[in-house]
Design an enzyme around this catalytic site. Structure first.
Site, mmCIF file in Angstrom:
data_model
loop_
_atom_site.group_PDB
_atom_site.id
_atom_site.type_symbol
_atom_site.label_atom_id
_atom_site.label_comp_id
_atom_site.label_asym_id
_atom_site.label_seq_id
_atom_site.Cartn_x
_atom_site.Cartn_y
_atom_site.Cartn_z
ATOM 1 N N CYS A 86 5.181 36.931 47.752
ATOM 2 C CA CYS A 86 4.434 35.906 47.002
ATOM 3 C C CYS A 86 3.735 34.936 47.959
ATOM 4 O O CYS A 86 2.795 35.333 48.624
ATOM 5 C CB CYS A 86 5.377 35.227 46.016
ATOM 6 S SG CYS A 86 4.516 34.331 44.709
ATOM 7 N N HIS A 203 8.509 39.775 43.078
ATOM 8 C CA HIS A 203 9.701 39.265 43.782
ATOM 9 C C HIS A 203 10.861 40.260 43.723
ATOM 10 O O HIS A 203 11.637 40.233 42.770
ATOM 11 C CB HIS A 203 10.158 37.958 43.124
ATOM 12 C CG HIS A 203 9.271 36.794 43.397
ATOM 13 N ND1 HIS A 203 9.533 35.893 44.417
ATOM 14 C CD2 HIS A 203 8.138 36.375 42.799
ATOM 15 C CE1 HIS A 203 8.576 34.965 44.418
ATOM 16 N NE2 HIS A 203 7.715 35.234 43.453
ATOM 17 N N GLU A 205 13.545 40.108 45.333
ATOM 18 C CA GLU A 205 14.830 39.379 45.422
ATOM 19 C C GLU A 205 15.276 38.840 44.061
ATOM 20 O O GLU A 205 16.414 38.447 43.892
ATOM 21 C CB GLU A 205 14.737 38.262 46.473
ATOM 22 C CG GLU A 205 14.101 36.955 46.026
ATOM 23 C CD GLU A 205 12.574 37.001 45.921
ATOM 24 O OE1 GLU A 205 11.987 38.096 45.978
ATOM 25 O OE2 GLU A 205 11.969 35.911 45.763
#
Lengths: 232, 84
Positions: A86, A203, A205
């Site tokens: 990002c 994302h 994560e």
């Protein structure tokens, strides 16, 4: 596995990355303030999401001049793995470590939702454990995520397998209705020529635990192990 | 002495901000606007002058390499002297 997670003023996904790397994957982490320049002993450096320098001037522009960026360029030139997620992707583009640029989303609004991305190239450390055509469910949360690159550059990137991810429908079809930000060719993530520098808007994560709705991000993190074992 | 950097999106690229403004202009009855471009301006107050070519080039270069992203934006650099 030793992972450095860079913190710029305004980063806000740094601890999410640390949590996944440390608590889910069991790797060791080192938090790196953006003025640090020592990356010795690290296998992977992650530039996390957030709003470095408040997105002043352009997202990622000011952070690309942080002292750690020269060290990261040197690290990457020696084969070290670098991942920008990002805002981290925006920083890698502004630093010239990846090709292209990110514009405001075509609908101007900030978009925060789950998306589906298709793995279109496995020639990078992040996609080394995935298979071509694999569809992953990964969330996005950004305002400037519309990827742009010139047609000439795009051809070269396609030819050399540097387009890693495209936004697609859940069954893997490219359809403008599933392109959340107006990215050219629905591109969600790219790599450099060598495959050791990767940037993406979604994302991984935030998709690494069943509790949070998707574990698809782990496929990507595990690519680091495949890449390193292939290299050695 | 002041330096003005006028940064605008490249005309052939999608400019969602400009398009949103144009829709509002239509809504409030401002007629005859064919396109709106939204950019930004950076103003530097600098000491001394820009008579030395190398210094002038350095400031002009800054517009292309730092204040704008050459892939997305055009930039114009204008000097305004305090003395007439």
């Amino acid at each position: 596995m030793k992972v450095g997670v860079v913190v710029f003023p305004g980063s806000n996904c740094d601890l999410d990355v640390v949590h996944v790397v440390q608590d889910v994957l069991g790797w060791s982490t080192r938090i790196l303030w953006h003025t640090e320049t020592n990356l010795v002993g690290l296998d992977l450096v992650v530039l996390p999401g957030g709003f470095s320098y408040g997105d002043y001037l352009r997202p990622g522009a000011l952070a690309s001049y942080s002292p750690i960026m020269a060290a990261i360029k040197d690290f990457a030139s020696k084969g070290g793995l670098v991942l920008g997620i990002c805002n981290g992707f925006q920083i890698l583009l502004e630093a010239g470590m990846l090709q292209g640029a990110l514009m405001q989303n075509r609908q101007i609004r900030f978009v925060c939702k789950p998306t589906w991305v298709r793995v279109d190239s496995t020639r990078s450390f992040l996609t080394a454990s995935a298979y071509k055509g694999q569809v992953l469910s990964l969330p996005i949360a950004h305002h400037s995520g519309s990827y742009y690159v010139t047609k000439e550059a795009l051809k070269g990137m396609n030819d050399s397998g540097r387009i890693l991810f495209r936004y697609v429908s859940p069954d893997g079809a490219q359809d403008d209705a599933f392109n959340p930000n107006g990215s050219i060719e629905a591109i969600a993530g790219v790599s450099n020529e060598e495959g050791n520098v990767v940037g993406l808007m979604p994302h991984p994560e935030r998709a690494a635990e069943r509790l949070l709705g998707s574990e698809d991000g782990l496929v990507l993190f595990r690519g680091v192990l495949s890449w390193i074992s292939q290299a050695s | 002495m002041k330096l003005f950097y006028n940064i605008t999106p490249k005309p052939d690229l999608h400019d969602p901000q400009g398009e949103a403004l144009q829709r509002i202009l239509d809504r409030i009855g401002v007629l005859g606007v064919s396109r709106v471009h939204v950019g930004k301006m950076v103003v530097l107050e600098i000491e001394g002058d820009l008579l030395e070519a190398e210094r002038k080039e350095r400031f002009e270069e800054l517009g292309k390499t730092f204040f704008s992203n050459p892939l997305l934006e055009d930039v114009e650099c204008r000097v305004e002297s305090e003395e007439p």
